[in-house]
Design a protein around this motif. Structure first.
Motif, short mmCIF file in Angstrom:
data_model
loop_
_atom_site.label_atom_id
_atom_site.label_comp_id
_atom_site.label_asym_id
_atom_site.label_seq_id
_atom_site.Cartn_x
_atom_site.Cartn_y
_atom_site.Cartn_z
N LEU A 87 0.84 -1.20 0.00
CA LEU A 87 0.00 0.00 0.00
C LEU A 87 0.87 1.24 0.00
O LEU A 87 1.89 1.31 0.69
N TRP A 88 0.43 2.28 -0.75
CA TRP A 88 1.16 3.54 -0.84
C TRP A 88 0.19 4.68 -0.53
O TRP A 88 -0.66 5.02 -1.35
N PHE A 89 0.35 5.30 0.66
CA PHE A 89 -0.58 6.33 1.11
C PHE A 89 0.14 7.42 1.90
O PHE A 89 1.20 7.19 2.47
N ASP A 90 -0.48 8.59 1.92
CA ASP A 90 0.02 9.72 2.71
C ASP A 90 -0.45 9.55 4.15
O ASP A 90 -1.27 8.67 4.45
N VAL A 91 0.03 10.44 5.06
CA VAL A 91 -0.39 10.38 6.46
C VAL A 91 -1.63 11.21 6.72
O VAL A 91 -2.17 11.19 7.82
N ASP A 92 -2.10 11.98 5.74
CA ASP A 92 -3.24 12.86 5.99
C ASP A 92 -4.52 12.06 6.24
O ASP A 92 -4.59 10.86 6.02
N MET A 93 -5.53 12.76 6.73
CA MET A 93 -6.80 12.13 7.08
C MET A 93 -7.43 11.40 5.90
O MET A 93 -7.89 10.26 6.03
N GLY A 121 5.20 11.37 1.16
CA GLY A 121 5.02 12.78 1.45
C GLY A 121 4.19 13.48 0.38
O GLY A 121 3.61 12.85 -0.50
N ASP A 122 4.17 14.81 0.46
CA ASP A 122 3.35 15.61 -0.44
C ASP A 122 3.73 15.42 -1.91
O ASP A 122 2.89 15.56 -2.80
N LYS A 123 5.01 15.11 -2.15
CA LYS A 123 5.47 14.91 -3.53
C LYS A 123 5.71 13.42 -3.81
O LYS A 123 6.50 13.08 -4.68
N TYR A 124 5.02 12.59 -3.07
CA TYR A 124 5.04 11.14 -3.24
C TYR A 124 6.39 10.51 -2.90
O TYR A 124 6.65 9.37 -3.27
N GLU A 125 7.25 11.23 -2.18
CA GLU A 125 8.51 10.64 -1.76
C GLU A 125 8.28 9.72 -0.56
O GLU A 125 7.42 9.98 0.28
N LEU A 126 9.02 8.64 -0.48
CA LEU A 126 8.86 7.66 0.59
C LEU A 126 9.34 8.25 1.91
O LEU A 126 10.47 8.71 2.04
N MET A 127 8.45 8.23 2.93
CA MET A 127 8.77 8.78 4.24
C MET A 127 8.92 7.70 5.31
O MET A 127 9.70 7.85 6.24
N ASP A 128 8.15 6.64 5.18
CA ASP A 128 8.17 5.60 6.20
C ASP A 128 7.68 4.29 5.58
O ASP A 128 7.07 4.30 4.50
N ILE A 196 -7.38 24.35 1.10
CA ILE A 196 -6.47 23.32 0.61
C ILE A 196 -5.04 23.60 1.06
O ILE A 196 -4.31 22.69 1.48
N VAL A 197 -4.62 24.87 1.01
CA VAL A 197 -3.26 25.25 1.39
C VAL A 197 -3.07 25.20 2.90
O VAL A 197 -2.04 24.74 3.41
N TYR A 202 -5.47 17.39 6.40
CA TYR A 202 -6.73 16.71 6.12
C TYR A 202 -6.71 16.03 4.75
O TYR A 202 -7.42 15.04 4.54
N GLY A 203 -5.96 16.57 3.81
CA GLY A 203 -5.84 15.96 2.49
C GLY A 203 -7.09 16.08 1.63
O GLY A 203 -7.22 15.38 0.62
N LEU A 204 -8.00 16.96 2.00
CA LEU A 204 -9.24 17.13 1.25
C LEU A 204 -9.00 17.92 -0.03
O LEU A 204 -8.10 18.76 -0.10
N GLY A 205 -9.84 17.68 -1.04
CA GLY A 205 -9.75 18.41 -2.29
C GLY A 205 -10.90 19.37 -2.48
O GLY A 205 -11.76 19.52 -1.60
N ASP A 206 -10.92 20.02 -3.63
CA ASP A 206 -11.94 21.05 -3.86
C ASP A 206 -13.35 20.49 -3.80
O ASP A 206 -14.28 21.15 -3.31
N ARG A 207 -13.53 19.27 -4.27
CA ARG A 207 -14.89 18.69 -4.27
C ARG A 207 -15.41 18.52 -2.84
O ARG A 207 -16.57 18.86 -2.55
N GLN A 208 -14.57 18.00 -1.94
CA GLN A 208 -15.01 17.83 -0.56
C GLN A 208 -15.26 19.17 0.12
O GLN A 208 -16.22 19.32 0.89
N TYR A 209 -14.41 20.16 -0.16
CA TYR A 209 -14.61 21.47 0.47
C TYR A 209 -15.87 22.16 -0.05
O TYR A 209 -16.58 22.83 0.71
N LEU A 210 -16.16 22.02 -1.33
CA LEU A 210 -17.40 22.60 -1.86
C LEU A 210 -18.62 21.95 -1.21
O LEU A 210 -19.61 22.63 -0.90
N GLU A 211 -18.54 20.64 -0.99
CA GLU A 211 -19.63 19.94 -0.29
C GLU A 211 -19.77 20.48 1.13
O GLU A 211 -20.88 20.66 1.64
#
Length: 221
Positions: A87-93, A121-128, A196-197, A202-211
């Motif tokens: 599995l390849w995932f970020d730490v955000d929610m 990480g944010d740029k898909y670099e391996l952190m852990d 977003i910034v 939280y890792g949310l995108g524009d669609r979730q924030y508009l909702e």
């Protein structure tokens, strides 16, 4: 089952496209998890027809569209057509609730294999990187996503942090709702960009924030 077949499950189409574009894990079997399980209702029978109907409604798509976008890319995973799972995932929610759903399904279907979890990480670099078993995660999934309750014991630590954010972020007193109310005079486009910034954890995108803006009753400006 195909012998020595490693399946790499990535958090979303963007990560999948980036890995393909940069030839990362070139020659390996990569598939995207195109979901946002941190938003909207769900079902306790993960990836069942009932689950798909509920999630299609959340995403405002037809069941056929949900099947094409989300379930079809997961076929090798859902068929358990692999010998090793990575599995390849970020730490955000956003990512961690997706991880919980995946582990919950593996636990629900009695998967006993070792799972490699790569944190990027944010740029898909391996952190852990760590190894784990899908044991106890189905009960955590039901407690968190169905009953909206905080379990007593959760590992790894970043999954616990993601769950804590998830259980609070839509409450009236959450930092996100307070921020939205503080900047309610901004246009939707500008406010979503600021969210977003400002709230990358939280890792949310524009669609979730508009909702969310619609949910708190904020009219378009």
């Amino acid at each position: 089952m195909t012998q020595n077949r490693t399946l790499h499950l990535l958090n979303g189409q963007s990560m999948y496209d980036y890995f393909k574009r940069t030839h990362f894990l070139d020659g390996e079997l990569l598939i995207p998890f195109n979901e946002a399980m941190c938003y909207g209702d769900t079902n306790d029978d993960i990836f069942s027809p009932q689950f798909s109907q509920v999630r299609a409604k959340v995403h405002h798509v037809t069941l056929e569209q949900y099947t094409e976008i989300t379930l079809k890319p997961l076929k090798l995973f859902l068929d358990k057509n692999f010998t090793h799972l990575s599995l390849w995932f970020d730490v955000d929610m956003f990512c961690q609730i997706n991880v919980l759903t995946i582990l919950g399904w593996l636990d629900q279907t009695d998967y006993k294999g070792e799972i490699e979890l790569h944190i990027v990480g944010d740029k898909y670099e391996l952190m852990d990187h760590l190894s784990l078993k899908a044991e106890g995660y189905y009960s955590i999934y039901k407690k968190v996503l169905i009953r909206k309750e905080m379990p007593k014991h959760i590992l790894p630590a970043f999954l616990k942090s993601g769950i804590e954010l998830y259980l609070n972020y839509l409450s009236q007193n959450s930092e996100l709702i307070r921020y939205i109310n503080k900047f309610k005079n901004l246009s939707e486009e500008m406010l979503v960009s600021k969210l977003i910034v400002e709230f990358t954890h939280y890792g949310l995108g524009d669609r979730q924030y508009l909702e969310m803006l619609n949910r708190v009753g904020r009219s378009k400006i």
